[in-house]
Design a protein around this motif. Structure first.
Motif, PDB file in Angstrom:
ATOM      1  N   TRP A   1      -7.351  -1.788   5.482  1.00  0.00           N
ATOM      2  CA  TRP A   1      -5.942  -1.915   5.078  1.00  0.00           C
ATOM      3  C   TRP A   1      -5.958  -2.496   3.669  1.00  0.00           C
ATOM      4  O   TRP A   1      -6.313  -3.654   3.477  1.00  0.00           O
ATOM      5  CB  TRP A   1      -5.196  -2.829   6.038  1.00  0.00           C
ATOM      6  CG  TRP A   1      -5.113  -2.261   7.418  1.00  0.00           C
ATOM      7  CD1 TRP A   1      -5.992  -2.440   8.441  1.00  0.00           C
ATOM      8  CD2 TRP A   1      -4.089  -1.380   7.914  1.00  0.00           C
ATOM      9  NE1 TRP A   1      -5.572  -1.741   9.549  1.00  0.00           N
ATOM     10  CE2 TRP A   1      -4.410  -1.080   9.270  1.00  0.00           C
ATOM     11  CE3 TRP A   1      -2.927  -0.824   7.356  1.00  0.00           C
ATOM     12  CZ2 TRP A   1      -3.618  -0.252  10.074  1.00  0.00           C
ATOM     13  CZ3 TRP A   1      -2.141  -0.004   8.152  1.00  0.00           C
ATOM     14  CH2 TRP A   1      -2.478   0.280   9.489  1.00  0.00           C
TER      15      TRP A   1
ATOM     16  N   TYR B   1      -4.232  -3.391  -0.045  1.00  0.00           N
ATOM     17  CA  TYR B   1      -2.952  -3.808  -0.612  1.00  0.00           C
ATOM     18  C   TYR B   1      -3.056  -3.751  -2.122  1.00  0.00           C
ATOM     19  O   TYR B   1      -4.032  -4.240  -2.692  1.00  0.00           O
ATOM     20  CB  TYR B   1      -2.676  -5.247  -0.171  1.00  0.00           C
ATOM     21  CG  TYR B   1      -1.459  -5.887  -0.799  1.00  0.00           C
ATOM     22  CD1 TYR B   1      -0.227  -5.834  -0.158  1.00  0.00           C
ATOM     23  CD2 TYR B   1      -1.548  -6.564  -2.013  1.00  0.00           C
ATOM     24  CE1 TYR B   1       0.887  -6.439  -0.720  1.00  0.00           C
ATOM     25  CE2 TYR B   1      -0.430  -7.167  -2.582  1.00  0.00           C
ATOM     26  CZ  TYR B   1       0.784  -7.103  -1.930  1.00  0.00           C
ATOM     27  OH  TYR B   1       1.888  -7.693  -2.484  1.00  0.00           O
TER      28      TYR B   1
ATOM     29  N   VAL C   1       0.486   0.388  -0.389  1.00  0.00           N
ATOM     30  CA  VAL C   1      -0.328   0.152   0.800  1.00  0.00           C
ATOM     31  C   VAL C   1      -1.177   1.396   1.046  1.00  0.00           C
ATOM     32  O   VAL C   1      -0.667   2.517   0.995  1.00  0.00           O
ATOM     33  CB  VAL C   1       0.574  -0.106   2.035  1.00  0.00           C
ATOM     34  CG1 VAL C   1      -0.260  -0.148   3.316  1.00  0.00           C
ATOM     35  CG2 VAL C   1       1.341  -1.411   1.870  1.00  0.00           C
TER      36      VAL C   1
ATOM     37  N   ARG D   1      -6.761  -6.186   2.523  1.00  0.00           N
ATOM     38  CA  ARG D   1      -5.988  -7.219   3.206  1.00  0.00           C
ATOM     39  C   ARG D   1      -6.587  -7.491   4.592  1.00  0.00           C
ATOM     40  O   ARG D   1      -6.518  -8.596   5.105  1.00  0.00           O
ATOM     41  CB  ARG D   1      -4.540  -6.725   3.319  1.00  0.00           C
ATOM     42  CG  ARG D   1      -3.553  -7.713   3.852  1.00  0.00           C
ATOM     43  CD  ARG D   1      -3.476  -8.984   3.027  1.00  0.00           C
ATOM     44  NE  ARG D   1      -2.243  -9.108   2.287  1.00  0.00           N
ATOM     45  CZ  ARG D   1      -2.115  -9.848   1.197  1.00  0.00           C
ATOM     46  NH1 ARG D   1      -3.157 -10.487   0.728  1.00  0.00           N
ATOM     47  NH2 ARG D   1      -0.964  -9.955   0.583  1.00  0.00           N
TER      48      ARG D   1
ATOM     49  N   TYR E   1       0.247  -8.075   6.031  1.00  0.00           N
ATOM     50  CA  TYR E   1       0.614  -7.698   4.671  1.00  0.00           C
ATOM     51  C   TYR E   1       1.740  -8.580   4.132  1.00  0.00           C
ATOM     52  O   TYR E   1       1.717  -9.011   3.007  1.00  0.00           O
ATOM     53  CB  TYR E   1       1.103  -6.251   4.638  1.00  0.00           C
ATOM     54  CG  TYR E   1       0.003  -5.246   4.414  1.00  0.00           C
ATOM     55  CD1 TYR E   1      -0.473  -4.981   3.135  1.00  0.00           C
ATOM     56  CD2 TYR E   1      -0.564  -4.557   5.469  1.00  0.00           C
ATOM     57  CE1 TYR E   1      -1.478  -4.068   2.918  1.00  0.00           C
ATOM     58  CE2 TYR E   1      -1.577  -3.638   5.269  1.00  0.00           C
ATOM     59  CZ  TYR E   1      -2.025  -3.394   3.985  1.00  0.00           C
ATOM     60  OH  TYR E   1      -3.030  -2.486   3.780  1.00  0.00           O
TER      61      TYR E   1
END
Length: 296
Positions: free
Chosen positions: A167, A169, A202, A230, A290
């Motif tokens: 994930w 960011y 994202v 993240r 997030y």
């Protein structure tokens, strides 16, 4: 592209992170600042323009009980110190437990440092460090440390039997070329997921661990105001066949998702729509990671 942070900005980040820790872990057995004088100096420095730099680093202890069925009695203690330039530089952390041998303790601390170096430079990372210890530390108690016996062929083999989801960011993603790279590279590396352009940006990619690592090493080489992993999820694949990989996927392909806030604040995404999308995919808890701490 990033501008150097000033000492005062770094100090402000340290104080807000310490405030966050004390609100999350109100009991002394979980979190305790061991050097109150240094903390008072740091606060004084932030609040008073001409104040001198503090003379000593803030030091504190985070105690972590890992969630492992058979390790109910184990507690890991993280002795932490924040260098003046933190978060531009990494925090100093030593993890200890009465059940770790000296060699296991060295191994654990060196792996934690590697994790922080790869994922957290320039970012406040005490919570990430604590999570990492909570998830990984118990495994070191039983580790037989014969690193020489781990052959390289073994290492590459294990890499291909791990399914990873990253994930990522970014401060923002507008650039058309970058957006094209993200989609093309994911396709080339057989990764699925999604990319949400705008501010913030994202990106989620999932697939074989080695492919995810390759994707990340390409992406981070592009010019970004700020980009970081993240959160990452790693699952061991039994046998690692194609079917097993497909079973782990939460996304079918990699597509760009635009959750426009009805063109309102030019390119700002509607986070409510992102939340519902993640919820559908069974990833709602990621939203908290997030946007929870910053409370955007």
């Amino acid at each position: 592209e990033t501008t150097e942070m000033t000492n005062r900005e770094e100090a402000e980040i340290q104080i807000s992170e310490l405030d966050l820790l004390s609100s999350m872990f109100p009991y002394e057995e979980e979190f305790i600042v061991t050097d109150q004088v240094a903390l008072a100096e740091l606060k004084h420095y932030v609040e008073n323009e001409p104040a001198e730099m503090p003379s000593s680093k803030v030091q504190f202890i985070l105690n972590v009980k890992p969630e492992v069925s058979n390790a109910s009695m184990v507690e890991f203690s993280m002795a932490c110190a924040l260098p003046f330039k933190y978060p531009t530089v990494l925090p100093e952390i030593t993890v200890r437990s009465s059940l770790l041998s000296r060699a296991q303790q060295i191994h654990l601390n060196s792996d934690l440092k590697t994790y922080l170096t790869e994922n957290c430079s320039g970012e406040p990372c005490m919570l990430s460090a604590r999570e990492w210890v909570k998830d990984h530390a118990a495994a070191y108690i039983d580790k037989e440390l014969s690193s020489s016996s781990v052959t390289t062929s073994n290492a590459t083999q294990s890499e291909d039997t791990t399914f990873t989801r990253l994930w990522i960011y970014s401060h923002h993603i507008y650039n058309k070329q970058k957006r094209k790279n993200i989609i093309d590279w994911a396709k080339e590396l057989s990764l699925s997921g999604f990319c949400m352009p705008g501010k913030p940006g994202v990106v989620c990619v999932e697939g074989l661990q080695s492919s995810c690592e390759e994707f990340w090493s390409r992406i981070r080489k592009l010019t970004w105001k700020r980009i970081l992993i993240r959160h990452r999820e790693d699952v061991s694949l039994e046998g690692g066949g194609h079917a097993e990989i497909q079973k782990q996927r939460k996304f079918s392909t990699l597509e760009e998702k635009c959750f426009d806030a009805h063109g309102a604040r030019g390119n700002h995404m509607d986070l409510g729509q992102l939340y519902r999308f993640l919820e559908e995919k069974g990833c709602a808890d990621i939203f908290q990671m997030y946007f929870g701490v910053e409370g955007h």
